[in-house]
Each structure stands twice: as structure tokens, then as C-alpha cells.
Scaffold this active site. Structure first.
Site, PDB file in Angstrom:
ATOM      1  CB  SER A  23      -0.924  -0.015   1.219  1.00 44.67           C
ATOM      2  OG  SER A  23      -1.745   1.132   1.247  1.00 44.67           O
ATOM      3  CB  SER A  67      -4.702   7.340  -2.025  1.00 43.39           C
ATOM      4  OG  SER A  67      -5.172   6.648  -0.872  1.00 43.39           O
ATOM      5  CG  ASP A  68      -2.653   0.971  -3.475  1.00 43.88           C
ATOM      6  OD1 ASP A  68      -3.087   0.902  -4.644  1.00 43.88           O
ATOM      7  OD2 ASP A  68      -2.460  -0.029  -2.768  1.00 43.88           O
ATOM      8  CD  GLN A  69      -9.302   0.458   1.019  1.00 44.14           C
ATOM      9  OE1 GLN A  69     -10.119  -0.090   0.302  1.00 44.14           O
ATOM     10  NE2 GLN A  69      -9.620   1.382   1.914  1.00 44.14           N
ATOM     11  CB  ALA A 129      -0.515   4.130   1.795  1.00 41.19           C
TER      12      ALA A 129
END
Length: 205
Positions: free
Chosen positions: A55, A78-80, A115
Site C-alpha cells: 500500500s 493513494s492506495d488501499q 496509504a
């Protein structure tokens, strides 16, 4: 967007390195003008990469990829990643995949690692934060899961649900320091990162 930036903020172009409608709607809450651009980043996990590391890396890479194209801008990436038993769950991509993910989560707890990164100076400077949200799922039967997936089609969502919609009916509890993180962009952390970059979301008019 047509909103004006708050007086006293750094007058710098703000770009969301994502084409996700969920992240766009969340960022709109802050009332800042911004553009959206696809980062074009390969999201394949590396061998042995922990979900939290994945992430963080992807959020950083997304922000840097767009910042390199717009060196004068502030870029948000952003990343999940959803994790069950410490293993990352990818986006289901299909009806069958979504059903399988939700049945695997039935009666269990899934951790969502979200993140967010803010890049500037062409990606040379990046600040990053990570939110951990723990979701406890109800005991789910296959008929209910299939009905949910058919109604909401969460095929592009980590964990195979939309928390801002009917997906909330799948849970018994959500534990997080930021209620926006589960949707895909932790705004509390983002406000801190923007302030560090000179953008005050609550600057007086």
C-alpha cells in the site's frame, strides 16, 4: 472544479493521481480545486511484499508518477490493500471473485491498509501516511452475498464491498482512526500532509 483555494494557502496546482470516483468524491469534501490524472502505475505486488508495504509503495509510486509530469504541482497518491490472515486480497474483478472474497471474510476480521502520499518538486519530495482499519464481517450466507454483489457490483473495490453504500450491512464493526480511510482516501492524514506542504484547508477567507 471551480472552487477557489482558501486565502493563505499555497497557490499550487493540486492533482489527485487517480481516476477513482470514490477518491474524487472524498477529496471534494476539502473544498480545494484539483484535477485528476491517471498515474499509470503497475499495481502488481512484489514477491513476499507485505500488504502494508504494498500500500505504501503504490501510493508513493502513483504520486511520483504524476509529479514527474507536473513538477510545479502537489500530487496526491493513494492506495488501499485488504488483507486476510496477513495476505493481500486483490480487487475481485468479477462477480465470482467478489462472491469468493466475501465468503472468505464471513465471520472474520479483514484489515484495510490505506496509504496516502503527497509529492512535490517533481516527485523528489514525498510525505506519506498509512491508516489501518479493521472490519469485522457478519456471518454471511452465499445467497445474501450473491444478492449484495449483484446489487452493488463492487468489482473494482478492495475487499469486494462499498462501505459508503450497502456494503455497510456486511459488517458487525469497524475500527479506525479515520472514517474516510475505508472508502479509499484517509482525509485526516491527508489534511496533515497538505499542511506540511503549505496548504491550509481551513485557512480563513
Amino acid at each position: 472544479m471551480s472552487r477557489r483555494a482558501p486565502t493563505g494557502s499555497v497557490m499550487r496546482t493540486l492533482i489527485l493521481a487517480s481516476t477513482s470516483p470514490y477518491r474524487r468524491m472524498l477529496l471534494e469534501r476539502l473544498g480545494l480545486p484539483f484535477a485528476c490524472e491517471s498515474p499509470g502505475v503497475d499495481e502488481t505486488p512484489r514477491t513476499g511484499e507485505a500488504p502494508a508495504d504494498l500500500s505504501r509503495r503504490l501510493a508513493r509510486e502513483k504520486a511520483r508518477a504524476v509529479a514527474r509530469r507536473h513538477p510545479a504541482a502537489l500530487v496526491i497518491g493513494s492506495d488501499q490493500v485488504a488483507a486476510l490472515d496477513g495476505r493481500a486480497l486483490g480487487k475481485p474483478g468479477s462477480h465470482a471473485g467478489a462472491v469468493a472474497q466475501l465468503l472468505a471474510a464471513s465471520g472474520r476480521e479483514v484489515e484495510f491498509l490505506t496509504a496516502v502520499a503527497v509529492a512535490r518538486d517533481g516527485g523528489e519530495r514525498v510525505r506519506l501516511a498509512l491508516d489501518r482499519t479493521r472490519v469485522a464481517f457478519r456471518v454471511l450466507d452465499e445467497a445474501s452475498v450473491r444478492a449484495y454483489v449483484g446489487r452493488e457490483r463492487p468489482l473494482d473495490c478492495a475487499g469486494a464491498f462499498k462501505a459508503e453504500g450497502l456494503g455497510i450491512a456486511l459488517f458487525t464493526s469497524v475500527r479506525s482512526s479515520d472514517p474516510t480511510a475505508l472508502v479509499g482516501l484517509p482525509l485526516i492524514a491527508l489534511c496533515t500532509l497538505l499542511a506540511e506542504a503549505g496548504v491550509q484547508v481551513l485557512a480563513p477567507p
